[in-house]
Design a protein around this motif. Structure first.
Motif, PDB file in Angstrom:
ATOM      1  N   ALA A   1     -90.084 125.283   4.311  1.00 29.58           N
ATOM      2  CA  ALA A   1     -89.276 124.175   3.793  1.00 29.58           C
ATOM      3  C   ALA A   1     -88.680 123.329   4.906  1.00 29.58           C
ATOM      4  O   ALA A   1     -88.633 122.099   4.801  1.00 29.58           O
ATOM      5  N   PHE A   2     -88.242 123.964   5.976  1.00 27.22           N
ATOM      6  CA  PHE A   2     -87.599 123.210   7.056  1.00 27.22           C
ATOM      7  C   PHE A   2     -88.561 122.224   7.717  1.00 27.22           C
ATOM      8  O   PHE A   2     -88.216 121.050   7.892  1.00 27.22           O
ATOM      9  N   PRO A   3     -89.787 122.625   8.118  1.00 25.72           N
ATOM     10  CA  PRO A   3     -90.694 121.624   8.721  1.00 25.72           C
ATOM     11  C   PRO A   3     -91.110 120.521   7.751  1.00 25.72           C
ATOM     12  O   PRO A   3     -91.261 119.363   8.161  1.00 25.72           O
ATOM     13  N   LEU A   4     -91.301 120.859   6.468  1.00 22.92           N
ATOM     14  CA  LEU A   4     -91.770 119.859   5.519  1.00 22.92           C
ATOM     15  C   LEU A   4     -90.683 118.853   5.155  1.00 22.92           C
ATOM     16  O   LEU A   4     -90.994 117.739   4.722  1.00 22.92           O
ATOM     17  N   THR A   5     -89.423 119.217   5.298  1.00 20.91           N
ATOM     18  CA  THR A   5     -88.324 118.303   4.984  1.00 20.91           C
ATOM     19  C   THR A   5     -87.734 117.663   6.238  1.00 20.91           C
ATOM     20  O   THR A   5     -86.626 117.129   6.188  1.00 20.91           O
ATOM     21  N   LYS A   6     -88.462 117.703   7.342  1.00 21.11           N
ATOM     22  CA  LYS A   6     -87.941 117.117   8.580  1.00 21.11           C
ATOM     23  C   LYS A   6     -87.618 115.633   8.447  1.00 21.11           C
ATOM     24  O   LYS A   6     -86.590 115.179   8.966  1.00 21.11           O
ATOM     25  N   PRO A   7     -88.457 114.806   7.780  1.00 24.79           N
ATOM     26  CA  PRO A   7     -88.057 113.394   7.615  1.00 24.79           C
ATOM     27  C   PRO A   7     -86.721 113.232   6.905  1.00 24.79           C
ATOM     28  O   PRO A   7     -85.903 112.394   7.292  1.00 24.79           O
ATOM     29  N   ALA A   8     -86.489 114.040   5.862  1.00 22.70           N
ATOM     30  CA  ALA A   8     -85.209 113.949   5.151  1.00 22.70           C
ATOM     31  C   ALA A   8     -84.065 114.432   6.024  1.00 22.70           C
ATOM     32  O   ALA A   8     -82.962 113.868   5.991  1.00 22.70           O
ATOM     33  N   LEU A   9     -84.292 115.461   6.828  1.00 18.93           N
ATOM     34  CA  LEU A   9     -83.246 115.964   7.715  1.00 18.93           C
ATOM     35  C   LEU A   9     -82.855 114.915   8.748  1.00 18.93           C
ATOM     36  O   LEU A   9     -81.661 114.722   9.030  1.00 18.93           O
ATOM     37  N   VAL A  10     -83.844 114.234   9.317  1.00 19.19           N
ATOM     38  CA  VAL A  10     -83.542 113.183  10.288  1.00 19.19           C
ATOM     39  C   VAL A  10     -82.808 112.030   9.613  1.00 19.19           C
ATOM     40  O   VAL A  10     -81.857 111.453  10.174  1.00 19.19           O
ATOM     41  N   THR A  11     -83.206 111.693   8.394  1.00 18.78           N
ATOM     42  CA  THR A  11     -82.576 110.590   7.676  1.00 18.78           C
ATOM     43  C   THR A  11     -81.103 110.865   7.421  1.00 18.78           C
ATOM     44  O   THR A  11     -80.233 110.032   7.723  1.00 18.78           O
ATOM     45  N   VAL A  12     -80.788 112.035   6.856  1.00 17.16           N
ATOM     46  CA  VAL A  12     -79.393 112.338   6.547  1.00 17.16           C
ATOM     47  C   VAL A  12     -78.580 112.559   7.821  1.00 17.16           C
ATOM     48  O   VAL A  12     -77.375 112.264   7.856  1.00 17.16           O
ATOM     49  N   THR A  13     -79.218 113.051   8.888  1.00 13.30           N
ATOM     50  CA  THR A  13     -78.498 113.235  10.143  1.00 13.30           C
ATOM     51  C   THR A  13     -78.060 111.899  10.725  1.00 13.30           C
ATOM     52  O   THR A  13     -76.900 111.727  11.136  1.00 13.30           O
ATOM     53  N   ILE A  14     -78.976 110.927  10.756  1.00 14.10           N
ATOM     54  CA  ILE A  14     -78.628 109.615  11.289  1.00 14.10           C
ATOM     55  C   ILE A  14     -77.590 108.933  10.401  1.00 14.10           C
ATOM     56  O   ILE A  14     -76.621 108.317  10.889  1.00 14.10           O
ATOM     57  N   TYR A  15     -77.744 109.054   9.101  1.00 13.01           N
ATOM     58  CA  TYR A  15     -76.789 108.408   8.192  1.00 13.01           C
ATOM     59  C   TYR A  15     -75.395 109.013   8.328  1.00 13.01           C
ATOM     60  O   TYR A  15     -74.393 108.280   8.455  1.00 13.01           O
ATOM     61  N   GLN A  16     -75.301 110.332   8.306  1.00 15.39           N
ATOM     62  CA  GLN A  16     -73.993 110.972   8.414  1.00 15.39           C
ATOM     63  C   GLN A  16     -73.384 110.766   9.801  1.00 15.39           C
ATOM     64  O   GLN A  16     -72.158 110.639   9.933  1.00 15.39           O
ATOM     65  N   ALA A  17     -74.217 110.731  10.843  1.00 17.19           N
ATOM     66  CA  ALA A  17     -73.694 110.447  12.183  1.00 17.19           C
ATOM     67  C   ALA A  17     -73.097 109.047  12.232  1.00 17.19           C
ATOM     68  O   ALA A  17     -72.047 108.828  12.863  1.00 17.19           O
ATOM     69  N   LEU A  18     -73.735 108.099  11.574  1.00 15.94           N
ATOM     70  CA  LEU A  18     -73.199 106.744  11.521  1.00 15.94           C
ATOM     71  C   LEU A  18     -71.869 106.709  10.776  1.00 15.94           C
ATOM     72  O   LEU A  18     -70.930 106.017  11.194  1.00 15.94           O
ATOM     73  N   VAL A  19     -71.777 107.456   9.672  1.00 15.37           N
ATOM     74  CA  VAL A  19     -70.533 107.479   8.892  1.00 15.37           C
ATOM     75  C   VAL A  19     -69.391 108.102   9.691  1.00 15.37           C
ATOM     76  O   VAL A  19     -68.279 107.559   9.750  1.00 15.37           O
ATOM     77  N   VAL A  20     -69.654 109.235  10.323  1.00 12.52           N
ATOM     78  CA  VAL A  20     -68.611 109.916  11.094  1.00 12.52           C
ATOM     79  C   VAL A  20     -68.239 109.105  12.337  1.00 12.52           C
ATOM     80  O   VAL A  20     -67.065 109.023  12.710  1.00 12.52           O
ATOM     81  N   TRP A  21     -69.233 108.517  12.980  1.00 10.10           N
ATOM     82  CA  TRP A  21     -68.970 107.743  14.197  1.00 10.10           C
ATOM     83  C   TRP A  21     -68.060 106.551  13.916  1.00 10.10           C
ATOM     84  O   TRP A  21     -67.193 106.207  14.726  1.00 10.10           O
TER      85      TRP A  21
END
Length: 293
Positions: A205-225
């Motif tokens: 599951a982790f390798p197959l959802t890598k695009p979603a993980l990168v997407t939410v990471t960048i979005y949440q980093a932008l929100v917190v930043w």
């Protein structure tokens, strides 16, 4: 002697080259796109050129005119005003909140999707979905009281914990939808090979959802930043400030150093821009996933 003519078969006629009508240019769409591009680019242009103007020259010249005598004095002023300290605080809070939140959300999403249809899991999923309907502004007073009771007021940890909590609902929702798209046959094949649920989660599951993980990471980093309300309420000391609060350093009692503020805005935006450039491919694939299925 007459030469017999060969009848044209339907297959032969279908193999003849087709002629397509020439596409007409979409003039209204082109005009609207140009107008929208100008609407987006004009503020960016103004921010960039103003950051290279002096404070006195900004009020004497046309705001949209390029600087006559470009200067880096504003950037020097920003860097000398403890910019490095504020930058480190923002990095610590963003990394400390986003990375654990994404990992916890991934494990929660996997448990919700692969854990069956029990009442407990449905209740947990509903609880996280309810978090999407609660804005930060409505909970700032309870969060403030909880942080004081925990003895975390005016600390970076006091900013990390609420940021993690508010990042969970949306992240779990997005990752759950991606994990549901993984074919069930892949999970069954790994189970037949003797893989545990823990191994299936991290190896499949982790390798197959890598695009979603990168997407939410960048979005949440932008929100917190870019977070302003939590640092404003939960911190007091100047050495605990983050970059959005650092803009106050250039506001005097009777005036505002606008070129210095805009130089600080540019320096604050650069890390997010670099993060987007690094993960743009995964981000775009994560945002467009599902449209080609």
């Amino acid at each position: 002697m007459a030469i017999p003519t060969q009848a044209t078969s339907p297959r032969a006629s279908s193999e003849q080259p087709r002629t397509y009508a020439k596409r007409r240019p979409n003039v209204p769409a082109g005009l609207l796109s140009t107008v929208w591009l100008l609407i987006v680019m004009v503020p960016i242009y103004w921010v960039v050129i103003t950051s290279f103007k002096s404070s006195a020259g900004y009020y004497r010249s046309n705001p949209m005119a390029p600087p006559v005598d470009p200067t880096l004095e504003n950037y020097r002023l920003v860097i000398e005003s403890d910019f490095a300290l504020y930058f480190v605080n923002s990095v610590v809070i963003s990394v400390g909140a986003v990375v654990p939140a994404v990992l916890m959300s991934f494990m929660c999403a996997f448990a919700i999707v692969r854990g069956g249809t029990g009442r407990y899991l449905r209740g947990v999923n509903a609880m996280f979905l309810m978090g999407l309907a609660i804005p930060l502004q409505a909970t700032i007073i309870p969060v403030y009281l909880i942080i004081i009771q925990l003895g975390l007021y005016d600390t970076l940890r006091g900013l990390i914990l609420p940021s993690m909590a508010f990042a969970l609902p949306l992240t779990i929702l997005i990752l759950s939808n991606f994990i549901r798209d993984v074919p069930n046959e892949l999970f069954e094949s790994m189970r037949l090979d003797g893989a545990t649920e823990w191994g299936t989660m991290w190896r499949l599951a982790f390798p197959l959802t890598k695009p979603a993980l990168v997407t939410v990471t960048i979005y949440q980093a932008l929100v917190v930043w870019n977070s302003f309300l939590l640092p404003l309420v939960l911190t007091q000391s100047p050495d605990k400030r983050v970059l959005p609060l650092a803009l106050w350093s250039f506001q005097g009692q009777y005036s505002v150093n606008i070129p210095a503020v805009l130089a600080s805005v540019i320096l604050t935006t650069l890390p997010i821009l670099v993060l987007y450039v690094i993960g743009r491919r995964q981000l775009l694939s994560g945002l467009t996933a599902g449209f080609t299925k």
